[in-house]
Structures are given as C-alpha cells and as structure tokens.
Enzyme design. Structure first.
Site, mmCIF file in Angstrom:
data_model
loop_
_atom_site.group_PDB
_atom_site.id
_atom_site.type_symbol
_atom_site.label_atom_id
_atom_site.label_comp_id
_atom_site.label_asym_id
_atom_site.label_seq_id
_atom_site.Cartn_x
_atom_site.Cartn_y
_atom_site.Cartn_z
ATOM 1 N N LYS A 22 10.335 44.546 -10.499
ATOM 2 C CA LYS A 22 11.480 45.060 -11.449
ATOM 3 C C LYS A 22 10.480 45.272 -12.756
ATOM 4 C CE LYS A 22 13.102 41.211 -15.125
ATOM 5 N NZ LYS A 22 11.266 41.342 -16.187
ATOM 6 N N ASN A 23 9.634 45.032 -12.754
ATOM 7 C CA ASN A 23 8.478 45.216 -13.804
ATOM 8 C C ASN A 23 8.031 46.279 -13.967
ATOM 9 O OD1 ASN A 23 9.894 42.631 -14.849
ATOM 10 N ND2 ASN A 23 7.577 41.838 -14.414
ATOM 11 N N ARG A 93 13.781 42.692 -22.567
ATOM 12 C CA ARG A 93 12.555 43.054 -22.795
ATOM 13 C C ARG A 93 11.938 44.006 -22.812
ATOM 14 N NH1 ARG A 93 10.043 40.769 -26.512
ATOM 15 N NH2 ARG A 93 7.605 41.271 -26.851
ATOM 16 N N CYS A 117 14.247 37.074 -22.066
ATOM 17 C CA CYS A 117 14.251 35.770 -22.128
ATOM 18 C C CYS A 117 13.431 34.965 -22.793
ATOM 19 C CB CYS A 117 13.384 35.155 -20.834
ATOM 20 S SG CYS A 117 14.628 35.269 -19.366
ATOM 21 N N ARG A 122 7.403 36.497 -29.024
ATOM 22 C CA ARG A 122 7.215 37.019 -28.300
ATOM 23 C C ARG A 122 7.073 39.082 -29.129
ATOM 24 N NH1 ARG A 122 10.477 37.603 -22.939
ATOM 25 N NH2 ARG A 122 8.871 38.882 -22.067
ATOM 26 N N PRO A 123 6.326 38.676 -30.097
ATOM 27 C CA PRO A 123 6.084 39.812 -31.128
ATOM 28 C C PRO A 123 5.526 41.421 -29.894
ATOM 29 C CG PRO A 123 4.531 38.239 -31.128
ATOM 30 C CD PRO A 123 4.805 37.937 -30.069
ATOM 31 N N ILE A 124 5.432 42.084 -30.957
ATOM 32 C CA ILE A 124 5.120 43.220 -30.499
ATOM 33 C C ILE A 124 4.459 44.785 -31.237
ATOM 34 C CG2 ILE A 124 7.927 44.027 -29.302
ATOM 35 C CD1 ILE A 124 8.138 46.128 -31.376
ATOM 36 N N ASP A 125 3.828 43.514 -32.715
ATOM 37 C CA ASP A 125 3.042 43.982 -33.442
ATOM 38 C C ASP A 125 1.649 45.209 -32.105
ATOM 39 O OD1 ASP A 125 1.992 41.665 -31.657
ATOM 40 O OD2 ASP A 125 0.194 41.851 -33.682
ATOM 41 N N GLN A 126 0.913 44.566 -30.949
ATOM 42 C CA GLN A 126 0.959 46.068 -30.283
ATOM 43 C C GLN A 126 0.918 47.206 -29.856
ATOM 44 O OE1 GLN A 126 -2.766 44.592 -30.038
ATOM 45 N NE2 GLN A 126 -1.871 43.133 -31.765
ATOM 46 N N ASP A 310 4.591 33.893 -14.329
ATOM 47 C CA ASP A 310 5.943 34.698 -13.869
ATOM 48 C C ASP A 310 6.591 33.283 -13.064
ATOM 49 O OD1 ASP A 310 6.164 35.847 -16.497
ATOM 50 O OD2 ASP A 310 7.087 37.706 -14.697
ATOM 51 N N ILE A 332 -0.062 31.879 -21.650
ATOM 52 C CA ILE A 332 0.998 33.628 -22.143
ATOM 53 C C ILE A 332 1.898 33.156 -23.154
ATOM 54 C CG2 ILE A 332 1.240 35.762 -21.408
ATOM 55 C CD1 ILE A 332 -1.024 34.914 -20.568
ATOM 56 N N ARG A 402 18.684 38.826 -13.201
ATOM 57 C CA ARG A 402 18.146 39.575 -14.170
ATOM 58 C C ARG A 402 16.715 40.621 -12.783
ATOM 59 N NH1 ARG A 402 15.082 38.101 -18.802
ATOM 60 N NH2 ARG A 402 14.254 39.816 -18.428
HETATM 61 C C1 UD1 Z 1 5.825 41.031 -19.387
HETATM 62 C C2 UD1 Z 1 6.768 40.845 -18.313
HETATM 63 C C3 UD1 Z 1 6.713 39.771 -18.216
HETATM 64 C C4 UD1 Z 1 5.462 38.902 -18.129
HETATM 65 C C5 UD1 Z 1 4.446 38.975 -19.136
HETATM 66 C C6 UD1 Z 1 2.882 38.187 -18.509
HETATM 67 C C7 UD1 Z 1 7.746 43.322 -18.253
HETATM 68 C C8 UD1 Z 1 9.052 43.218 -18.630
HETATM 69 N N1 UD1 Z 1 7.887 41.653 -18.070
HETATM 70 O O1 UD1 Z 1 6.082 40.568 -20.832
HETATM 71 O O2 UD1 Z 1 7.703 39.335 -17.008
HETATM 72 O O3 UD1 Z 1 5.828 37.428 -17.839
HETATM 73 O O4 UD1 Z 1 4.839 40.632 -18.599
HETATM 74 O O5 UD1 Z 1 3.168 38.516 -17.484
HETATM 75 O O6 UD1 Z 1 7.065 43.236 -17.867
HETATM 76 N N2 UD1 Z 1 2.391 39.845 -27.597
HETATM 77 C C9 UD1 Z 1 1.560 39.434 -28.677
HETATM 78 N N3 UD1 Z 1 1.935 41.016 -29.255
HETATM 79 C C10 UD1 Z 1 2.003 41.677 -28.600
HETATM 80 C C11 UD1 Z 1 2.798 41.780 -27.193
HETATM 81 C C12 UD1 Z 1 2.247 40.681 -26.645
HETATM 82 O O7 UD1 Z 1 1.204 38.801 -29.661
HETATM 83 O O8 UD1 Z 1 2.209 43.368 -29.435
HETATM 84 C C13 UD1 Z 1 2.033 38.676 -26.912
HETATM 85 C C14 UD1 Z 1 2.988 37.889 -26.277
HETATM 86 O O9 UD1 Z 1 3.917 36.723 -27.642
HETATM 87 C C15 UD1 Z 1 2.614 36.783 -24.960
HETATM 88 C C16 UD1 Z 1 1.438 37.851 -24.601
HETATM 89 O O10 UD1 Z 1 0.983 38.823 -25.747
HETATM 90 O O11 UD1 Z 1 1.796 35.669 -25.520
HETATM 91 C C17 UD1 Z 1 1.807 38.188 -23.146
HETATM 92 O O12 UD1 Z 1 2.467 39.152 -23.490
HETATM 93 P P1 UD1 Z 1 3.510 40.760 -22.915
HETATM 94 O O13 UD1 Z 1 1.932 40.775 -21.559
HETATM 95 O O14 UD1 Z 1 3.286 41.343 -23.676
HETATM 96 O O15 UD1 Z 1 4.287 40.971 -21.505
HETATM 97 P P2 UD1 Z 1 5.905 41.236 -22.038
HETATM 98 O O16 UD1 Z 1 4.884 42.491 -21.534
HETATM 99 O O17 UD1 Z 1 6.351 41.020 -22.532
#
Ligand code: UD1
Length: 419
Positions: A22-23, A93, A117, A122-126, A310, A332, A402
């Site tokens: 899936k991912n 997501r 989920c 779940r920020p996207i700042d990075q 996961d 995580i 999903r």
């Molecule tokens: C992806 C997977 C999800 C899995 C997760 C961790 C997909 C679609 N989903 O989610 O199934 O559980 O990886 O292996 O591939 N974070 C920040 N800022 C950011 C991005 C992330 O602070 O810009 C934090 C998140 O809140 C979390 C950690 O970093 O605490 C890891 O998140 P991330 O690896 O980005 O997870 P996803 O890509 O959302």
C-alpha cells in the site's frame, strides 16, 4: 453498515499470498505524473487507498485503463489540472504526494490537508521544508495547501529534523526534475522509499542512496514512462505472521521479502513462535507457527529497520494473551492506542501511561462487539477476534479496506470463521 462477524478459537492453517505494498503504491501512483507518458503499474493492491489515488489521477486528466485487477495503464501525458479535489485528498494521508509530483512537473499544486488515520497530530512541516528549499512558496488557508514556484525548482541540501517516510518520498518527487543536485539527509529507509526511488529511476530519474540516511537526486530534464511492479506489502505480511502465531496456527506466507520482515520475525521468535523463511525457486516465503501460549516481549516502535509502528497494534493483540507482562513503547505517533479500549472489552488487561502500554497477559480473550478506529487498529481487532473464544463483531471495517486486499477471503482460506 458493513461489519465482520468472527467466531474465534480456530488456529489458522494453510497458505496466503501477500499483495502489493500500500505505502509504495500510494507514492508511485502520483509519481506517474512525472513521466508525462504511459506507465504500466503491476501488483497494485485492490484496496481503497489505491482506488482513491487512481480517482485523483483521473480527475487531474490522466487516462487510466485497467489491464487486470492488479495492473493499470496510466497515461499522464495530458493533465489539465493541478488541484486535487478536497473530498478525495481528505480520504487518505498519502494525498500529500500529489503536492510533490504536481509541483515538480507544473510548478504548482493545491491539495487539501491530507486525511488518513487519526494517530494524533500529523504535521507536514518537513514536506514544506523541502518544497521551500527547492524554491517554492507555500500557503495553508482554510485547510488547503498551495505550493507554487515562479522559476524552475533548484537543487538544495536539506537535513530533515525528523525521520519521515512522507517527507523523504516527497523530497524525491519534488527534486527529480529540479536544476542541479539535491541532497536529502536523515531520510526514512523504509522499503517503500526504495521502491519509489526504483520506479523514478526506471522513468529516467537519477536518484541514489534510497534505503540509506542520505539520498542524492540529480535533476533530469525529462522523464518517461515504464512498466513497474510494486513490492510485496511488509505490513500485510507481518499481520498474517502475527495472526498465525496468535491463533496457535501454522501458516506459509508467500510472496514476501524476508529482509523487510526481520524486526517482526525477531519479536515473534522471542515470544516463542517458530519463524522460518525459505525460497521455493519462484518466490520467497515465510512459515510461522506457534504451539504454546506466547511469552511476553517488550517492543519499541522505530523507523525502519526498527519495529514498525504499523505492526504495534496487531502485535499488542497477540501479547494480550501472552504469559507475563509486555511493555510496548510507541515512539512514532502520539496517539496510536485507540485499539486498547476495544481489546479491554474482550478481557485484555492493558494500561497506558504516556507513550507506553503495559500489557498484562491474560489466559484468554472473549468475543465482543468491537469498533475499528483506524486501519491497523482494525487489523489488531481482527487478530484478537480470531484468537478469542466466541463471537466478535467488528464495525467500521472501511478503515481495514484502506490497506488489506481481500482480508476476509484470505483469512477464510486459512480456515478462519469470518463473515
Ligand atoms: C507513513 C505511512 C504510515 C506509517 C508511517 C510511519 C504512508 C502513506 N503512511 O506515514 O503507514 O505508519 O509512515 O512508518 O506511507 N512528522 C513531522 N513532520 C512532518 C512529517 C512527519 O513531525 O512533516 C512526524 C509525524 O507526526 C510522526 C513521524 O514524523 O510522528 C513519522 O511520520 P511519517 O514517517 O512522516 O509518517 P507518514 O508519512 O505520515
């Protein structure tokens, strides 16, 4: 309202074949935009996140043909929009990958704040950090994220503050056609990161180092289509491995990549299960069996190659009936314990303090009416219900759809009583 009805207590026996990841699929589908050409994607799992990704591509103007249930031909030559409809982006997501792919090809993109989920903030700042380093501007208004650049994107050196799967993949998507070289440091190393890099390289990109902490992307002028087959789903495989052990069964799991499963294999063996991998000359398989009550083990979730977050929830379902106390630390996500009150309804004894769950193993779980709150919580409840005595009903199974292709059919073929 659809639900599963499971009568537990039957050990799983037989063979199951793992579907595409899936991912990886939800990253590779948006990446077809970069090819501006025809791509054939094989081994796509038939799950709702893939259906949503295909729907988004189609609303952007891609022409899509289903060649068989798991293979699609996607022509992204003539796209006519860079705005992802918000009702679709909010359904998963991974819609954030459309930001990187559209920005890279068209210099602009608009996507609603991604759904998925509910695991806490779940920020996207990075992700935005990468886009900005490459020269794009972003704004977030009323839940809509807009990124755009007036000039060509230019390669940059980015050090991620957090290891993030999504930001690492978006880093590659946005940098593949930027001018010059981009260096991404402190990258996620998950198998789906490597799968996306392999797909991009098959389309003419120059991405090196995926699977390590540092990824170097040299921008190319143009990309092209290719035929690509998605890797097997490590989390689906892990789920069946845990289900086999939790029910005291004996299951051969086909179409897997053993190195992707080392963390889960190690923990299952520590808990007393037999785990053997092999190669039948055509593909790799894993055989998992367990005769006795599992032993308690401690788990800390970590980025790959550590124990995957996961599988934390499914593993807790197994440890609920282990001998002794297990400590499970979720490193995580802030709030990935939504399944705990449901397991408690079945007789599990679990207490939560901050990011650690203490699981006092009980002898047995009992069937109960349950509700899936997210994808992997749903998988955990299915495992608990399969191992429990009596009948359980699980509602909100759209979360499970999903991420698991034909879960019900695959389990039934292993002897489970699931309707
Ligand atoms: C992806 C997977 C999800 C899995 C997760 C961790 C997909 C679609 N989903 O989610 O199934 O559980 O990886 O292996 O591939 N974070 C920040 N800022 C950011 C991005 C992330 O602070 O810009 C934090 C998140 O809140 C979390 C950690 O970093 O605490 C890891 O998140 P991330 O690896 O980005 O997870 P996803 O890509 O959302």
């Amino acid at each position: 309202m659809e639900k599963f009805v499971i009568t537990g207590g039957k050990p799983l026996h037989g063979e199951v074949t793992i579907s595409g990841a899936k991912n990886a699929a939800v990253g590779i589908l948006p990446a077809t935009i970069l090819a501006a050409d025809v791509c054939v994607i094989e081994n796509l799992p038939d799950i709702s996140d893939v259906a949503v990704s295909l729907k988004i591509l189609s609303t952007l103007g891609a022409s899509i043909k289903m060649l068989n249930r798991n293979t699609y031909e996607i022509d992204t030559t003539h796209l006519n929009s860079t705005n992802v409809p918000d009702d679709l982006s909010r359904q998963m997501r991974a819609s954030y990958y459309f930001l990187g792919a559209l920005l890279s090809r068209f210099g602009k993109a608009q996507v609603a704040m991604p759904g998925g989920c509910n695991l806490g903030p779940r920020p996207i700042d990075q992700h935005l950090k990468v886009f900005s380093a490459l020269g794009a501007e972003d704004s977030v208004d009323y839940g809509m994220i807009t990124v755009r650049t007036k000039q060509e994107l230019t390669g940059a050196h980015i050090f991620f503050d957090k290891v993030s799967v999504g930001a690492t993949m978006n880093g590659m998507l946005s940098a593949v056609m930027a001018q010059g070289q981009t260096i991404l440091e402190n990258c996620a190393k998950e198998p789906h990161v490597v799968d996306l890099a392999n797909f991009l390289n098959m389309c003419g990109a120059d991405v090196r180092g995926a699977g390590t902490d540092v990824i170097k992307v040299r921008g190319v002028e143009k990309m092209h289509g290719c035929t690509y087959s998605i890797i097997p789903d490590q989390i689906e495989a892990g789920t069946y491995m845990i289900a086999a052990a939790a029910t005291g069964g004996d299951v051969v799991i086909n179409n897997i990549i053993p190195t992707h499963l080392e963390a889960i294999s190690a923990k299952l063996m520590e808990s007393g299960a037999h785990v053997v991998d092999g190669d039948d000359g055509r593909e790799f398989f894993m055989r998992v069996s367990c005769e006795n009550r599992p032993r308690a083990v401690n788990i800390k979730t970590l980025p790959y190659p550590g124990f995957p977050t996961d599988l934390q929830q499914p593993m807790m379902a197994l440890l609920a009936t282990a001998e002794g106390n297990s400590f499970i630390m979720e490193n995580i996500f802030e709030n990935r314990f939504n399944h705990v009150p449901e397991l408690a309804k079945m007789g599990a004894s679990i207490s939560i303090s901050s990011r650690t769950a203490t699981v006092e193993g009980v002898e047995k779980l009992y069937g109960a009416p349950l509700c899936a709150s997210d994808l992997r919580a749903g998988a955990a409840l299915v495992i608990a219900a399969l191992a429990a005595e009596g009948e359980s009903t699980i509602s909100q199974i759209h979360f499970i759809d999903r991420g698991y292709e034909f879960l019900e059919q695959k389990l039934r073929a292993l002897g489970a009583d699931i309707m």
